[in-house]
Design a protein around this motif. Structure first.
Motif, PDB file in Angstrom:
ATOM      1  N   SER A 104     -11.393 -38.706  17.770  1.00 49.81           N
ATOM      2  CA  SER A 104     -11.687 -39.751  17.576  1.00 49.81           C
ATOM      3  C   SER A 104     -12.639 -41.007  17.397  1.00 49.81           C
ATOM      4  O   SER A 104     -12.689 -41.602  16.884  1.00 49.81           O
ATOM      5  CB  SER A 104      -9.670 -40.901  17.289  1.00 49.81           C
ATOM      6  N   ASP A 105     -12.825 -41.102  18.998  1.00 52.83           N
ATOM      7  CA  ASP A 105     -13.357 -42.204  19.498  1.00 52.83           C
ATOM      8  C   ASP A 105     -15.169 -42.246  19.271  1.00 52.83           C
ATOM      9  O   ASP A 105     -15.583 -40.565  18.856  1.00 52.83           O
ATOM     10  CB  ASP A 105     -14.115 -42.367  20.844  1.00 52.83           C
ATOM     11  N   PRO A 106     -15.189 -43.141  17.826  1.00 52.62           N
ATOM     12  CA  PRO A 106     -16.975 -42.992  17.487  1.00 52.62           C
ATOM     13  C   PRO A 106     -18.401 -42.575  18.668  1.00 52.62           C
ATOM     14  O   PRO A 106     -19.047 -41.551  17.790  1.00 52.62           O
ATOM     15  CB  PRO A 106     -17.411 -44.321  16.966  1.00 52.62           C
ATOM     16  N   LEU A 107     -17.486 -42.353  19.554  1.00 49.62           N
ATOM     17  CA  LEU A 107     -18.821 -42.501  20.898  1.00 49.62           C
ATOM     18  C   LEU A 107     -18.734 -40.882  21.184  1.00 49.62           C
ATOM     19  O   LEU A 107     -19.285 -40.867  21.164  1.00 49.62           O
ATOM     20  CB  LEU A 107     -17.872 -43.247  22.114  1.00 49.62           C
ATOM     21  N   PHE A 108     -17.826 -40.126  20.435  1.00 50.27           N
ATOM     22  CA  PHE A 108     -18.503 -39.058  20.926  1.00 50.27           C
ATOM     23  C   PHE A 108     -17.920 -37.764  19.508  1.00 50.27           C
ATOM     24  O   PHE A 108     -18.109 -36.679  19.436  1.00 50.27           O
ATOM     25  CB  PHE A 108     -17.015 -38.479  21.478  1.00 50.27           C
ATOM     26  N   HIS A 109     -18.646 -38.670  18.447  1.00 52.98           N
ATOM     27  CA  HIS A 109     -18.955 -37.695  16.589  1.00 52.98           C
ATOM     28  C   HIS A 109     -19.532 -37.373  16.941  1.00 52.98           C
ATOM     29  O   HIS A 109     -19.617 -36.335  16.441  1.00 52.98           O
ATOM     30  CB  HIS A 109     -18.514 -39.065  16.067  1.00 52.98           C
ATOM     31  N   ASN A 110     -20.679 -37.038  17.731  1.00 49.80           N
ATOM     32  CA  ASN A 110     -21.760 -36.124  17.463  1.00 49.80           C
ATOM     33  C   ASN A 110     -21.521 -34.946  18.691  1.00 49.80           C
ATOM     34  O   ASN A 110     -22.492 -34.199  19.036  1.00 49.80           O
ATOM     35  CB  ASN A 110     -23.406 -36.776  17.893  1.00 49.80           C
ATOM     36  N   VAL A 111     -20.247 -34.631  19.114  1.00 51.85           N
ATOM     37  CA  VAL A 111     -19.978 -33.988  20.821  1.00 51.85           C
ATOM     38  C   VAL A 111     -18.469 -33.464  20.151  1.00 51.85           C
ATOM     39  O   VAL A 111     -17.977 -33.759  19.784  1.00 51.85           O
ATOM     40  CB  VAL A 111     -19.427 -34.985  21.469  1.00 51.85           C
ATOM     41  N   SER A 112     -19.549 -32.332  19.886  1.00 49.53           N
ATOM     42  CA  SER A 112     -18.719 -30.632  19.610  1.00 49.53           C
ATOM     43  C   SER A 112     -17.511 -30.759  20.076  1.00 49.53           C
ATOM     44  O   SER A 112     -18.152 -30.331  22.209  1.00 49.53           O
ATOM     45  CB  SER A 112     -19.436 -29.743  19.480  1.00 49.53           C
ATOM     46  N   PRO A 113     -16.842 -29.396  19.984  1.00 49.95           N
ATOM     47  CA  PRO A 113     -15.693 -29.728  21.181  1.00 49.95           C
ATOM     48  C   PRO A 113     -16.524 -28.488  21.965  1.00 49.95           C
ATOM     49  O   PRO A 113     -15.781 -28.584  23.099  1.00 49.95           O
ATOM     50  CB  PRO A 113     -14.803 -28.575  19.461  1.00 49.95           C
ATOM     51  N   GLU A 114     -16.856 -28.027  22.201  1.00 48.64           N
ATOM     52  CA  GLU A 114     -17.768 -26.615  22.846  1.00 48.64           C
ATOM     53  C   GLU A 114     -17.767 -27.896  24.150  1.00 48.64           C
ATOM     54  O   GLU A 114     -17.825 -27.545  25.206  1.00 48.64           O
ATOM     55  CB  GLU A 114     -18.700 -25.814  22.313  1.00 48.64           C
ATOM     56  N   ARG A 115     -19.126 -28.534  22.818  1.00 39.71           N
ATOM     57  CA  ARG A 115     -19.949 -29.525  24.849  1.00 39.71           C
ATOM     58  C   ARG A 115     -18.278 -30.400  24.891  1.00 39.71           C
ATOM     59  O   ARG A 115     -18.850 -30.537  26.011  1.00 39.71           O
ATOM     60  CB  ARG A 115     -20.756 -30.476  23.860  1.00 39.71           C
ATOM     61  N   ALA A 116     -17.378 -30.620  24.491  1.00 40.17           N
ATOM     62  CA  ALA A 116     -16.777 -31.772  25.231  1.00 40.17           C
ATOM     63  C   ALA A 116     -15.862 -31.065  26.054  1.00 40.17           C
ATOM     64  O   ALA A 116     -15.808 -31.655  27.167  1.00 40.17           O
ATOM     65  CB  ALA A 116     -16.000 -31.875  24.529  1.00 40.17           C
ATOM     66  N   GLN A 117     -15.321 -29.679  26.267  1.00 39.41           N
ATOM     67  CA  GLN A 117     -14.969 -28.916  26.872  1.00 39.41           C
ATOM     68  C   GLN A 117     -15.625 -28.960  28.121  1.00 39.41           C
ATOM     69  O   GLN A 117     -15.322 -28.901  29.636  1.00 39.41           O
ATOM     70  CB  GLN A 117     -14.990 -27.150  26.178  1.00 39.41           C
ATOM     71  N   ALA A 118     -17.495 -28.727  28.169  1.00 38.88           N
ATOM     72  CA  ALA A 118     -18.526 -28.262  29.452  1.00 38.88           C
ATOM     73  C   ALA A 118     -18.272 -30.001  29.600  1.00 38.88           C
ATOM     74  O   ALA A 118     -18.323 -29.850  30.456  1.00 38.88           O
ATOM     75  CB  ALA A 118     -19.234 -28.113  28.368  1.00 38.88           C
ATOM     76  N   PHE A 119     -17.809 -31.235  29.308  1.00 41.17           N
ATOM     77  CA  PHE A 119     -18.455 -32.375  29.380  1.00 41.17           C
ATOM     78  C   PHE A 119     -16.657 -32.413  30.742  1.00 41.17           C
ATOM     79  O   PHE A 119     -16.881 -32.717  31.680  1.00 41.17           O
ATOM     80  CB  PHE A 119     -17.864 -33.414  28.523  1.00 41.17           C
ATOM     81  N   VAL A 120     -15.540 -31.630  30.240  1.00 39.82           N
ATOM     82  CA  VAL A 120     -14.846 -31.606  31.177  1.00 39.82           C
ATOM     83  C   VAL A 120     -14.375 -30.817  32.220  1.00 39.82           C
ATOM     84  O   VAL A 120     -14.612 -31.262  33.093  1.00 39.82           O
ATOM     85  CB  VAL A 120     -13.463 -31.645  30.311  1.00 39.82           C
TER      86      VAL A 120
END
Length: 274
Positions: A182-198
């Motif tokens: 939901s955060d606009p900050l992460f709108h361009n972050v794909s689920p795969e990339r988000a998981q990689a960040f974590v």
């Protein structure tokens, strides 16, 4: 810190020192300026946080001995690749070597040749090389060239709070996922990339420890607004599920406040909004 993480940290730091020593010895002699640059780069890097002077001396001596016993450069490069498995650390190694080579403001032909060898062996792109050299020639910190994506740092802030108690609560996991969604900050972050960040954040915390990662965040999140945003994300995780933060989470929040230089009234407002 787990034994595996301690071992990985030691091997990484040994490899980084060896790269700098190789660059310093490239033209057959080590100048005083090169030694000063080596020490300066070690001191400024969070990877060496907590290393005592006597430990650093021992590290340099051990690295020099290891280099002297190597059969050839290819053996050394293979060892460096093994101890620096991720690209970020390989970029850091190249940057440290380049900072030594350019410590006299102009690298010799031999030093430039060695940097080319490092570039090929460590898989550093031409664009990355240009970025690193520009920062070094401008007298900047390697943190400028190795800066991590803001989204990655914001994700790590949330992971720090989530991991404060040693395990991830269901409400915290849900809040973390909701932030990405939901955060606009992460709108361009794909689920795969988000998981990689974590995953990267968890690995970095285990390998480098909390003080070093806080220093990385301080270097990467440079504006007051970025730091407020990071703290807002952290306190949202800490208050997930409508519960008050645990003592461990409060400790992390206090450390973030100190690291980011946030005022008490700012923190109180963000906590109230969470």
């Amino acid at each position: 810190m787990p034994k595996e993480a301690v071992k990985a940290r030691r091997e990484r730091n040994e490899a980084l020192v060896e790269v700098m020593l190789l660059a310093a010895m490239a033209d057959g002699q080590v100048s005083q300026r090169e030694l000063q640059m080596l020490l300066r780069r070690v001191i400024e890097r969070p990877e060496f946080e907590g290393t005592k002077p006597e430990e650093l001396n021992a590290l340099v001596e051990a690295s020099a001995q290891r280099l002297s016993k190597a059969h050839d450069l290819e053996e050394i490069l293979a060892s460096l690749r093994a101890r620096l498995p991720n690209h970020k650390n390989r970029m850091l190694a190249f940057g440290l070597a380049a900072s030594i080579a350019f410590s006299d403001h102009r690298a010799t032909r031999t030093e430039l040749g060695l940097l080319k060898t490092f570039q090929a062996a460590l898989g550093i792109s031409e664009d990355e090389v240009a970025q690193i050299i520009d920062v070094i020639e401008g007298g900047g910190s390697l943190s400028e060239a190795l800066g991590e994506p803001l989204e990655r740092l914001f994700a790590e802030v949330m992971v720090l709070v989530s991991a404060a108690d040693g395990h991830l609560k269901e409400a915290e996991a849900r809040a973390l996922v909701e932030s990405f969604a939901s955060d606009p900050l992460f709108h361009n972050v794909s689920p795969e990339r988000a998981q990689a960040f974590v995953s990267e954040a968890v690995s970095a915390l285990a390998a480098e420890g909390l003080p070093a990662r806080l220093q990385v965040m301080a270097h990467g999140l440079t504006t007051h607004q970025q730091r407020l945003k990071a703290y807002r994300l952290a306190t949202k995780i800490a208050h997930a599920g409508g519960q008050e933060p645990s003592l461990a989470e409060q400790r992390i929040l206090h450390m973030l406040q100190a690291t980011f230089g946030l005022a008490d009234d700012e923190v109180a407002r963000l906590d109230a909004e969470a």
